[in-house]
Write a protein that holds these residues in place. Structure first.
Motif, PDB file in Angstrom:
ATOM      1  N   ILE A 194      67.825 109.834 100.328  1.00  0.00           N
ATOM      2  CA  ILE A 194      69.035 109.517 101.083  1.00  0.00           C
ATOM      3  C   ILE A 194      69.088 110.333 102.367  1.00  0.00           C
ATOM      4  N   TYR A 204      69.069 105.340 102.064  1.00  0.00           N
ATOM      5  CA  TYR A 204      70.161 105.097 101.128  1.00  0.00           C
ATOM      6  C   TYR A 204      70.178 103.661 100.624  1.00  0.00           C
ATOM      7  N   ASP A 236      72.367 105.970  92.261  1.00  0.00           N
ATOM      8  CA  ASP A 236      70.904 106.025  92.255  1.00  0.00           C
ATOM      9  C   ASP A 236      70.334 105.578  90.914  1.00  0.00           C
TER      10      ASP A 236
END
Length: 380
Positions: free
Chosen positions: A48, A53, A83
Motif C-alpha cells: 500500500i 492499494y 487485505d
C-alpha cells in the motif's frame, strides 16, 4: 457442490438496521463441523505504501468472488478486511472451496505480483481453544446482506493461518479461479471537506457490558446514527473516469484462458460504453443507470462487525477531533482498544455478477492503508 452452505445462510436472522450487530440474541453458532476460509496479503502495508492499494484490495475481494462463483451462490457468510477476507462454509463444500482458494492464491501471485496467504481452519479447532464462530445477516439493501461475526473465532483462524497452520498452498502457475464480475472501475472517493477515516474498535479488558453503548456512541460521532447515514459514498453513487484506473487488473481477473491483449481491448471498448451510460444517466434495455448508481451506494460495506466495529467514515477536522477524544478516553479507561487510519480518499472494489440485478457487491476501504493500517495501529 451442495446447497448446505446456502441453506444455512438463508436461515440466519436478518437485522433490520445495522445496530442489530450489537444484539447478541440475533447471532447463530456456525455448525461445529464447518470450516473457516481465511486469507490475507503478506506485506500488504508495504504494498500500500508503494501505491498498490488497488491491487491489495482486489486480492482481498478476489477470494469472495471466486468462492461465490465456484459455489454458484451469493448465499455465503463472508467479511472483507481490506487485505483479506474470511468466509465460513459447509464441510460438503470443502473440496470446491479449497480448489478455489488455491487458484485465487495462484492468480494473485501470477497476475498481481502479491502473495496471498490462505488457510481452511475447522470451526471445531477454534472452539476447542475457547473461541466461537457466531454469525448473523445484516441488511444492507433490499438485494444484499452482509454478515457480522462474534466470538473471536475468525480472528483466531487468522492467527493460525499466520503461523502456517491449515494452509492452502497456491495452485501451480497458470491456474486461475473464476473471477467473473470482479472489477474496480470507480474513481477514488474524496470528501469535499475532510478526511476518510478507517476505524476499528474492540472491547477492552475493562469493557464489561459497556461495549454496545460505546459502539452506539461511535456510530453517532461518525454520523451513522440513522439507517444509511454516514457513508462516504454519495447517495447518487460514486463517479468514474475513462479509462478506469483498475482496467489492467480487471483484464487480468476476467480474461479466463483467453488472450490478455484481446481482453484489454475488449474492456477499453466496453468500459467506454459503460462510462458514457453511467455519466449521462442513460437507460439501455432493462439497465437503468441512475438506479444502478444508487444501489452501488446502498450495497457498499462501509460499516461491518467482526468482534468489534469496523467503519469507514468521512469526517471533518472537528468531527475527527471529537472522535479521537472519545476513543482515547475509553482506551485510557481500558474499556476499548482502537485503531485509526486517516487518509485522503477511499476506494471501491466491486463484484458484479449481473449489471441488471440489484445484487452487486461493493467493498470499501481507505486508500492510504485502510483497515490493514488501522489494525496495525491498534496493536501498537
Amino acid at each position: 457442490m451442495t446447497p448446505d452452505t446456502a441453506i444455512f445462510t438463508r436461515s440466519l436472522p436478518v437485522g433490520g438496521e445495522f445496530r442489530a450487530v450489537l444484539d447478541g440474541d440475533l447471532y447463530r453458532p456456525a455448525p461445529d463441523d464447518w470450516l473457516i476460509a481465511v486469507s490475507d496479503v503478506v506485506g500488504s502495508r508495504k504494498a500500500i505504501a508503494a501505491g498498490r492499494y488497488k491491487a491489495v484490495n482486489m486480492a482481498g475481494v478476489a477470494l469472495i468472488s471466486a468462492l461465490m462463483n465456484a459455489l454458484e451462490t451469493q448465499q455465503l457468510p463472508y467479511i472483507f478486511g481490506g487485505d483479506g477476507a474470511a468466509i465460513i462454509c459447509s464441510p460438503a463444500d470443502r473440496d470446491v472451496v479449497a480448489d478455489a482458494m488455491a487458484r485465487t492464491a495462484a492468480w494473485v501471485r501470477d497476475d498481481l505480483g502479491l502473495e496471498l496467504r490462505a488457510a481452511l481452519v475447522p470451526v471445531s479447532v477454534v472452539r476447542a481453544e475457547g473461541y466461537d464462530v457466531q454469525v448473523q445477516a445484516t441488511r444492507v439493501s433490499e438485494a444484499v446482506n452482509n454478515y457480522a461475526f462474534r466470538g473471536g473465532g475468525l480472528s483466531r483462524a487468522e492467527a493460525l493461518m499466520k503461523k502456517g497452520e491449515y494452509a492452502v498452498a497456491p495452485a501451480p502457475p497458470g491456474s486461475r479461479p473464476d473471477l467473473t464480475g470482479l472489477s474496480c472501475r470507480w474513481s477514488p472517493i474524496k470528501p469535499d471537506d475532510g478526511k476518510i477515516v478507517s476505524i476499528i474498535i474492540e472491547p477492552g479488558e475493562a469493557a464489561g457490558d459497556s461495549f454496545p453503548a460505546m459502539a452506539e456512541t461511535l456510530l453517532n460521532l461518525v454520523g451513522m446514527q440513522m439507517a444509511g447515514g454516514g457513508s462516504p459514498v454519495p447517495k447518487q453513487g460514486p463517479s468514474g473516469r475513462w479509462p478506469p484506473e483498475g482496467l489492467e487488473m480487471e483484464a487480468r481477473a476476467t480474461r479466463g484462458e483467453g488472450s490478455l491483449a484481446l481482453r484489454r481491448i475488449a474492456l477499453y471498448v466496453w468500459t467506454l460504453f459503460a462510462w458514457i451510460i453511467l455519466t449521462f444517466g442513460l437507460n439501455v434495455g432493462s439497465f437503468n443507470a441512475r438506479h444502478y448508481r444508487e444501489f452501488t451506494s446502498l450495497n457498499t460495506d462501509y460499516r461491518k462487525f467482526q468482534d468489534g466495529l469496523r467503519v469507514t467514515a468521512s469526517l471533518g477536522e472537528t468531527e475527527l477531533a471529537r472522535l479521537n477524544e472519545f476513543l482515547e478516553g475509553e482506551r485510557v479507561a481500558k474499556r476499548l482498544r482502537y485503531g485509526l487510519c486517516v487518509q485522503d480518499s477511499a476506494i471501491l472494489t466491486c463484484y458484479v455478477p449481473s449489471a441488471t440485478s440489484d445484487s452487486h457487491f461493493h467493498f470499501l476501504d481507505g486508500a492510504g492503508g485502510g483497515y490493514a493500517q488501522a489494525a496495525e495501529n491498534m496493536k501498537s
